[in-house]
Scaffold this motif. Structure first.
Motif, mmCIF file in Angstrom:
data_model
loop_
_atom_site.group_PDB
_atom_site.id
_atom_site.type_symbol
_atom_site.label_atom_id
_atom_site.label_comp_id
_atom_site.label_asym_id
_atom_site.label_seq_id
_atom_site.Cartn_x
_atom_site.Cartn_y
_atom_site.Cartn_z
ATOM 1 N N TYR A 156 62.662 14.460 -2.293
ATOM 2 C CA TYR A 156 61.516 15.030 -1.222
ATOM 3 C C TYR A 156 61.781 13.979 0.347
ATOM 4 C CZ TYR A 156 57.522 14.242 -3.590
ATOM 5 O OH TYR A 156 56.111 13.521 -3.862
ATOM 6 N N SER A 157 60.837 14.698 0.943
ATOM 7 C CA SER A 157 60.299 13.777 2.053
ATOM 8 C C SER A 157 58.809 13.419 2.091
ATOM 9 C CB SER A 157 60.571 14.479 2.956
ATOM 10 O OG SER A 157 59.394 13.819 4.103
ATOM 11 N N TYR A 158 58.529 11.745 2.025
ATOM 12 C CA TYR A 158 57.149 11.672 1.774
ATOM 13 C C TYR A 158 56.053 12.261 2.977
ATOM 14 C CZ TYR A 158 57.254 8.872 -2.933
ATOM 15 O OH TYR A 158 57.879 9.695 -4.260
ATOM 16 N N ASP A 159 57.372 12.025 4.124
ATOM 17 C CA ASP A 159 56.276 11.833 5.930
ATOM 18 C C ASP A 159 56.406 13.177 6.210
ATOM 19 O OD1 ASP A 159 57.027 9.144 5.590
ATOM 20 O OD2 ASP A 159 59.145 9.072 6.509
ATOM 21 N N GLU A 160 57.316 14.547 5.923
ATOM 22 C CA GLU A 160 56.746 15.778 6.064
ATOM 23 C C GLU A 160 57.005 16.991 4.665
ATOM 24 O OE1 GLU A 160 59.478 18.635 8.749
ATOM 25 O OE2 GLU A 160 60.513 17.103 8.408
#
Length: 500
Positions: A156-160
């Protein structure tokens, strides 16, 4: 504090020699991979590229109230390092200490290069090398080469995070936050809080926030299966009192594994029976079968989505004591003072927590290129859940959806070491799983959670028969991965020059 991230060599400096293994990600999977590599392939030159400035991955990123595992630590912990904390369902800081302690005790920290976000990796069959581009925090890039690429950056995205938008949000007088990006200065003491969501994050945040908030409401569109489990495992405590640490841990781990696999089998083979039992247990915890029927009875079968665990029934206790409540409805719009529901009811809120899920992102967002061709993961097929078809010398850690992530990550790490030793013994430079066009495709994950459904078009496929199947079964994987032949007729090997 960690040392500053290393930077690119100055102009004219000698190019760093290719690493034998490059691990991406210094979270639970990456530290486990490095530990296995040091044990199973001692002497191999490796490095870990970590985008952030700290070890821990998920457990360093998430800082929301109550952050904890939704799996027991006897299986979420590493097979090689006993979990000795009294709590089986551990909080985030304890898990982070465990991961960092593993890195420290195994001498892994000097191999980590912080502040290196991998943005691209290109494979060249002629040289049998990966060339990896990492972006540093100052915006510059660094290039490294490696003979084997091991992706341990999660899924999964750490930024979104997944963040649906609702009409009227601009009119809301309060504050809206997301658990993944929790503001550390947020004071919710004495406030009316609405947590939107019903998954693992929501059932964690709600009881934790009741300690300071005036009241917390969990607003869910649809119910989720929620099961109370003791935070301390009595069997583990008895074994620790009687046996050496390693043996006590191993016995506990296998007992927990056996119990969880049996319960999963029972849930899939007799779903109505298990559904009825879970709802009955929720009703007992709440002191209200009617509330369980309304708010904790999903319309799907157990394990079509992940079952949420609440330690010592903390969520149910908060509801029973009136500190929290559950509302099952849909949002019509935000108002100045809260949220208007489609039923016409309005929930007062000073703070809204959007626990609405993850955004799936493979390879940490990096682009993979194989001999000049950009990889489209959705066109690849997963080999044993550990490699992708047509992608040489590259493994990825991807855990279970119905059990602890680390169980599969541990097996994958051990298999990568077996593969590397096999290649070394035979003088082989390239290993690749070439897809068989006659193997029918099926979805990579037999799971309908929201984050999976939203990203199904991005995921690779699995095959309808081995070794292309992705088992959600530890024992089957143990036999296939740990004891199966490396040279199985599907995995192909070769020398630099051309794809085997």
């Amino acid at each position: 504090m960690h040392p500053p991230a290393s930077s690119s060599p100055p102009a004219g400096a000698a190019q760093e020699a290719p690493l034998e293994v490059l691990i991406v990600g210094a979270g639970l999977s990456g530290i486990g991979a490095a530990s296995a590599l040091q044990q199973g392939c001692p002497g191999k030159r490796y490095a870990i590229l970590e985008a952030r400035e700290a070890i821990g991955g998920t457990w360093d990123l998430f800082r929301y109230p109550g952050i904890r595992s939704d799996s027991d630590m006897y299986t979420l912990g590493y097979a090689f390092r006993p979990w000795l904390d009294a709590k089986a369902i551990a909080d985030g800081p304890a898990i982070l200490d465990y991961v960092r302690g593993t890195a420290r005790e195994h001498g892994i920290e000097p191999h980590i290069r912080y502040g290196h976000k991998v943005v691209g990796a290109s494979w060249c069959s002629k040289d049998a090398l990966w060339t990896v581009q990492a972006r540093l925090h100052d915006g510059t890039t660094r290039t490294l080469q490696a003979r084997f690429l091991y992706l341990c950056s999660g899924y999964y995205s750490y930024d979104e995070a997944y963040r649906p938008r609702f009409e009227g949000e601009q009119d809301f007088a309060g504050r809206i936050v997301q658990p993944q990006f929790w503001p550390q200065d947020l004071d919710y003491s004495g406030k009316q809080v609405v947590v939107v969501g019903s998954g693992a994050t929501a059932v964690t945040v709600v009881p934790a926030m009741t300690e300071r908030a005036l009241h917390v409401t969990m607003l869910q569109r649809t119910p989720t299966y929620v099961v109370a489990r003791p935070s301390r495992y009595r069997f583990a405590q008895r074994m620790q009192a009687l046996l050496p640490q390693g043996l006590a841990y191993a016995l506990t781990r296998w007992r927990v594994l056996g119990e969880s696999m049996f319960l999963y089998w029972l849930a899939r083979s007799k779903p109505e029976l298990v559904k009825r039992k879970i709802v009955e247990m929720a009703g007992h915890q709440l002191g209200s079968p009617e509330a369980a029927a309304e708010h904790f009875t999903p319309g799907y079968k157990p394990w079509d989505q992940r079952v949420c665990v609440v330690p010592d029934g903390d969520l149910f206790k908060a509801i029973r004591l009136g500190r929290a409540s559950v509302v099952t409805d849909r949002i019509a719009r935000f108002t100045r003072g809260g949220i208007l529901l489609q039923s016409g009811r309005e929930l007062a809120a000073d703070l809204v927590v959007m626990a609405t899920g993850l955004t799936l992102k493979l390879f940490g967002g990096a682009t993979l290129v194989v001999d000049g061709r950009v990889l489209d993961p959705s066109r690849a097929m997963s080999y044993k859940g550990m490699m992708l078809s047509g992608v040489p010398n590259c493994a990825l850690a991807f855990g279970y959806t119905n059990a602890s992530w680390t169980l599969k990550a541990d097996l994958t790490a051990a298999w990568v070491c077996r593969l590397l030793r096999h290649m070394d013994a035979r003088g082989q430079a390239i290993a690749v799983a070439q897809r068989d066009p006659e193997v029918p495709e099926v979805p990579f994950l037999d799971f309908n959670s929201g984050y999976v459904e939203r990203a199904r078009h991005l995921l690779p496929k699995q095959g309808a028969r081995k070794p292309w199947q992705v088992y959600q079964n530890y024992l089957r994987d143990l036999l296939t991965i740990r004891f199966g032949r490396i040279d199985d007729g599907v995995l192909r090997f070769g020398q630099p020059g051309a794809m085997p």
